[in-house]
Design a protein around this motif. Structure first.
Motif, PDB file in Angstrom:
ATOM      1  N   PHE A   1       0.827  -1.207   0.000  1.00 12.58           N
ATOM      2  CA  PHE A   1       0.000   0.000   0.000  1.00 12.58           C
ATOM      3  C   PHE A   1       0.861   1.256   0.000  1.00 12.58           C
ATOM      4  CE2 PHE A   1      -2.325   3.398   2.165  1.00 12.58           C
ATOM      5  CZ  PHE A   1      -3.491   3.436   1.419  1.00 12.58           C
ATOM      6  N   VAL A   2       1.966   1.233   0.731  1.00 17.45           N
ATOM      7  CA  VAL A   2       2.860   2.391   0.781  1.00 17.45           C
ATOM      8  C   VAL A   2       3.489   2.633  -0.587  1.00 17.45           C
ATOM      9  CG1 VAL A   2       4.984   3.332   1.780  1.00 17.45           C
ATOM     10  CG2 VAL A   2       3.341   2.142   3.242  1.00 17.45           C
ATOM     11  N   ILE A   3       3.935   1.552  -1.219  1.00 18.48           N
ATOM     12  CA  ILE A   3       4.533   1.682  -2.553  1.00 18.48           C
ATOM     13  C   ILE A   3       3.527   2.264  -3.535  1.00 18.48           C
ATOM     14  CG2 ILE A   3       5.532   0.411  -4.492  1.00 18.48           C
ATOM     15  CD1 ILE A   3       6.602  -1.620  -2.452  1.00 18.48           C
ATOM     16  N   VAL A   4       2.313   1.733  -3.514  1.00 19.13           N
ATOM     17  CA  VAL A   4       1.265   2.217  -4.418  1.00 19.13           C
ATOM     18  C   VAL A   4       0.915   3.672  -4.100  1.00 19.13           C
ATOM     19  CG1 VAL A   4      -1.173   1.950  -5.030  1.00 19.13           C
ATOM     20  CG2 VAL A   4       0.308  -0.051  -4.910  1.00 19.13           C
ATOM     21  N   TYR A   5       0.882   4.019  -2.821  1.00 17.73           N
ATOM     22  CA  TYR A   5       0.556   5.395  -2.439  1.00 17.73           C
ATOM     23  C   TYR A   5       1.643   6.371  -2.901  1.00 17.73           C
ATOM     24  CZ  TYR A   5      -0.755   9.433   0.353  1.00 17.73           C
ATOM     25  OH  TYR A   5      -1.110  10.698   0.748  1.00 17.73           O
ATOM     26  N   ILE A   6       2.895   5.962  -2.780  1.00 17.97           N
ATOM     27  CA  ILE A   6       3.993   6.820  -3.244  1.00 17.97           C
ATOM     28  C   ILE A   6       3.902   7.044  -4.756  1.00 17.97           C
ATOM     29  CG2 ILE A   6       6.498   6.902  -3.613  1.00 17.97           C
ATOM     30  CD1 ILE A   6       6.803   5.610  -0.841  1.00 17.97           C
ATOM     31  N   LEU A   7       3.622   5.978  -5.496  1.00 19.49           N
ATOM     32  CA  LEU A   7       3.450   6.110  -6.944  1.00 19.49           C
ATOM     33  C   LEU A   7       2.233   6.979  -7.264  1.00 19.49           C
ATOM     34  CD1 LEU A   7       4.255   2.440  -8.043  1.00 19.49           C
ATOM     35  CD2 LEU A   7       5.697   4.467  -8.317  1.00 19.49           C
ATOM     36  N   LEU A   8       1.211   6.904  -6.429  1.00 18.36           N
ATOM     37  CA  LEU A   8       0.047   7.765  -6.603  1.00 18.36           C
ATOM     38  C   LEU A   8       0.432   9.233  -6.385  1.00 18.36           C
ATOM     39  CD1 LEU A   8      -3.004   8.172  -6.991  1.00 18.36           C
ATOM     40  CD2 LEU A   8      -3.301   7.692  -4.548  1.00 18.36           C
ATOM     41  N   CYS A   9       1.250   9.490  -5.371  1.00 18.99           N
ATOM     42  CA  CYS A   9       1.724  10.863  -5.121  1.00 18.99           C
ATOM     43  C   CYS A   9       2.522  11.392  -6.305  1.00 18.99           C
ATOM     44  CB  CYS A   9       2.584  10.901  -3.859  1.00 18.99           C
ATOM     45  SG  CYS A   9       1.679  10.641  -2.318  1.00 18.99           S
ATOM     46  N   ILE A  10       3.371  10.547  -6.857  1.00 10.41           N
ATOM     47  CA  ILE A  10       4.197  10.957  -7.995  1.00 10.41           C
ATOM     48  C   ILE A  10       3.331  11.266  -9.217  1.00 10.41           C
ATOM     49  CG2 ILE A  10       5.952  10.156  -9.642  1.00 10.41           C
ATOM     50  CD1 ILE A  10       7.177   8.553  -7.300  1.00 10.41           C
ATOM     51  N   MET A  11       2.281  10.485  -9.391  1.00  9.46           N
ATOM     52  CA  MET A  11       1.389  10.673 -10.538  1.00  9.46           C
ATOM     53  C   MET A  11       0.333  11.755 -10.304  1.00  9.46           C
ATOM     54  SD  MET A  11       1.876   8.908 -13.299  1.00  9.46           S
ATOM     55  CE  MET A  11       0.225   8.876 -14.018  1.00  9.46           C
ATOM     56  N   SER A  12       0.185  12.213  -9.086  1.00 12.02           N
ATOM     57  CA  SER A  12      -0.923  13.113  -8.746  1.00 12.02           C
ATOM     58  C   SER A  12      -0.977  14.395  -9.583  1.00 12.02           C
ATOM     59  CB  SER A  12      -0.905  13.444  -7.250  1.00 12.02           C
ATOM     60  OG  SER A  12       0.298  14.106  -6.889  1.00 12.02           O
ATOM     61  N   PRO A  13       0.149  15.046  -9.899  1.00  9.27           N
ATOM     62  CA  PRO A  13       0.031  16.255 -10.737  1.00  9.27           C
ATOM     63  C   PRO A  13      -0.627  15.974 -12.086  1.00  9.27           C
ATOM     64  CG  PRO A  13       2.198  16.155  -9.724  1.00  9.27           C
ATOM     65  CD  PRO A  13       1.544  14.835  -9.465  1.00  9.27           C
ATOM     66  N   LEU A  14      -0.266  14.840 -12.705  1.00  8.83           N
ATOM     67  CA  LEU A  14      -0.877  14.484 -13.987  1.00  8.83           C
ATOM     68  C   LEU A  14      -2.344  14.117 -13.806  1.00  8.83           C
ATOM     69  CD1 LEU A  14       1.933  12.316 -15.645  1.00  8.83           C
ATOM     70  CD2 LEU A  14       1.230  14.624 -16.278  1.00  8.83           C
ATOM     71  N   LEU A  15      -2.655  13.368 -12.759  1.00 11.74           N
ATOM     72  CA  LEU A  15      -4.032  12.957 -12.505  1.00 11.74           C
ATOM     73  C   LEU A  15      -4.907  14.173 -12.204  1.00 11.74           C
ATOM     74  CD1 LEU A  15      -3.364   9.808 -10.281  1.00 11.74           C
ATOM     75  CD2 LEU A  15      -4.063   9.826 -12.680  1.00 11.74           C
ATOM     76  N   ASN A  16      -4.363  15.118 -11.423  1.00 11.08           N
ATOM     77  CA  ASN A  16      -5.126  16.324 -11.098  1.00 11.08           C
ATOM     78  C   ASN A  16      -5.401  17.162 -12.347  1.00 11.08           C
ATOM     79  OD1 ASN A  16      -5.037  15.590  -8.381  1.00 11.08           O
ATOM     80  ND2 ASN A  16      -3.250  16.857  -7.945  1.00 11.08           N
ATOM     81  N   SER A  17      -4.380  17.314 -13.176  1.00 12.72           N
ATOM     82  CA  SER A  17      -4.546  18.080 -14.418  1.00 12.72           C
ATOM     83  C   SER A  17      -5.548  17.402 -15.345  1.00 12.72           C
ATOM     84  CB  SER A  17      -3.195  18.231 -15.130  1.00 12.72           C
ATOM     85  OG  SER A  17      -2.292  18.953 -14.336  1.00 12.72           O
ATOM     86  N   PHE A  18      -5.458  16.074 -15.421  1.00 15.08           N
ATOM     87  CA  PHE A  18      -6.375  15.325 -16.274  1.00 15.08           C
ATOM     88  C   PHE A  18      -7.817  15.508 -15.810  1.00 15.08           C
ATOM     89  CE2 PHE A  18      -8.724  11.303 -16.943  1.00 15.08           C
ATOM     90  CZ  PHE A  18      -8.755  11.296 -18.334  1.00 15.08           C
ATOM     91  N   ALA A  19      -8.044  15.372 -14.502  1.00 17.27           N
ATOM     92  CA  ALA A  19      -9.400  15.516 -13.954  1.00 17.27           C
ATOM     93  C   ALA A  19      -9.937  16.924 -14.192  1.00 17.27           C
ATOM     94  CB  ALA A  19      -9.398  15.193 -12.461  1.00 17.27           C
ATOM     95  N   GLN A  20      -9.064  17.923 -14.022  1.00 20.81           N
ATOM     96  CA  GLN A  20      -9.484  19.316 -14.171  1.00 20.81           C
ATOM     97  C   GLN A  20      -9.779  19.660 -15.628  1.00 20.81           C
ATOM     98  OE1 GLN A  20      -9.534  20.993 -11.080  1.00 20.81           O
ATOM     99  NE2 GLN A  20     -10.855  22.460 -12.160  1.00 20.81           N
ATOM    100  N   SER A  21      -9.092  19.001 -16.546  1.00 20.12           N
ATOM    101  CA  SER A  21      -9.220  19.342 -17.966  1.00 20.12           C
ATOM    102  C   SER A  21     -10.470  18.764 -18.620  1.00 20.12           C
ATOM    103  CB  SER A  21      -7.990  18.849 -18.734  1.00 20.12           C
ATOM    104  OG  SER A  21      -7.944  17.420 -18.753  1.00 20.12           O
TER     105      SER A  21
END
Length: 353
Positions: A115-135
């Protein structure tokens, strides 16, 4: 939402106790008595939404990428592991073959916490995911929901039966965390457009939970296939996804001011509960200590919730002490490192005279 975060972690603790300490995992290799299976599978089915709830919460509030946050989390993982490793060695619970084995076990600590590994990868991807959701427009959101449900929920769930990594690894792969995170973002952005009444959402949650429970009873008692039963406990099971989202939205709508009661403070330490009770060299061997006291099988369920609460309180208490003693200084240290890196990058980007 803080209350939901606490509930989600309690679900995860209960899930681990049901599967490993009371014995639901045994169905993968043997047939267990009907009364044991029915009761264990009921609670396991109820608790399965915990991980999805965490990803939904992360998406709802949006993760803002911070290197210092990731480094602090990694430090905490290794700090807790090292202290537990040393204490376990001192009291004779853990006996490494050599000093090299001790350090290899320490270095590999992060691998114990998917879960920690997946969460860290989620944090790393978050800027792209946030931009995608907003767009995305509203029609774009609807299209994404259709595609993600088709390929990652329905298609992925079926594909995982035959080849787990073709789908979403039953919800254990980072891809699933990204998808559920986006669901949380969309609920945050468009929650006023969700017209379904709260009482109906509770009915949907109960209906999806009970339907999945009924399905796994049929599978087990007709086929005796325990591995297939566990597949229906996958995080990307459509019914578990429905249960997760339909319980999540009512909590979003609650207007509770609970911070004065310490709920927010407790919620901020929930990850430590996971780190200390799951795969921990010192605590994991004894995490079902209260349950183990009960001799009749049915009595174990009387001690299940007290056992869950004890583990939860222990994790919160240890983490509060950690933050008071060194945690706040560690985060400041990593914030300075992060700021220094940012300044260095800005200097390098300046055009030369």
């Amino acid at each position: 939402m803080d209350l939901l975060r606490i509930l989600a972690m309690l679900f995860i603790v209960g899930l681990h106790l049901i599967q490993s300490n009371i014995g639901l995992k045994r169905i993968e290799s043997e047939i267990i008595p009907a009364h044991e299976y029915v009761s264990l599978s009921f609670f396991n089915n109820l608790f399965m939404i915990g991980v999805n709830l965490f990803f939904l919460i992360s998406g709802f509030f949006r993760i803002n990428f911070r290197l210092s946050k990731i480094l602090s989390l990694l430090f905490k993982v290794y700090f807790y592991w090292l202290i537990s490793q040393l204490i376990a060695f001192a009291v004779g619970i853990y006996s490494p073959d050599s000093v090299t084995d001790f350090f290899i076990t320490f270095i590999g600590a992060i691998s114990k916490y998917w879960f920690v590994i997946v969460y860290i990868l989620l944090c790393i991807m978050s800027p792209l995911l946030n931009s995608f959701a907003q767009s995305l427009s509203k029609s774009g959101v609807k299209y994404f929901m259709f595609v993600s449900i088709t390929f990652f929920v329905a298609g992925g769930f079926v594909a995982d039966i035959f080849y787990p990594y073709f789908g979403t690894g039953e919800g254990f792969l980072p891809l699933w965390a990204w998808v559920v995170y986006l669901y949380g973002r969309f609920i945050s952005l468009y929650r006023n457009d969700i017209k379904l009444k709260t009482r109906y959402l509770y009915f949907i949650w109960a209906g999806a939970t009970l339907l999945n429970f009924a399905v796994i009873q049929i599978i087990y008692f007709v086929s005796g296939n325990g591995k297939l039963v566990f597949h229906f406990f996958a995080y990307n099971n459509p019914l578990i996804v429905i249960s997760s989202v339909s319980l999540f939205i009512p909590f979003v709508r609650m207007n509770l001011s609970l911070s004065r009661n310490g709920i927010s403070m407790v919620a901020g330490h929930t990850l430590a509960v996971y780190l200390l009770h799951s795969n921990n060299l010192l605590i994991s061997p004894y995490r079902g200590a209260l349950i183990a006291v009960a001799k009749p099988f049915w009595a174990r369920f009387l001690l299940l919730f007290p056992n869950m609460l004890c583990l939860f309180v222990l994790g919160i208490a240890v983490d509060v002490v950690y933050e008071l003693l060194i945690g706040k200084y560690i985060i400041k240290l990593f914030e300075k490192i992060e700021n220094s890196i940012k300044k260095l990058i800005k200097i390098e980007k300046k055009p030369s005279d």
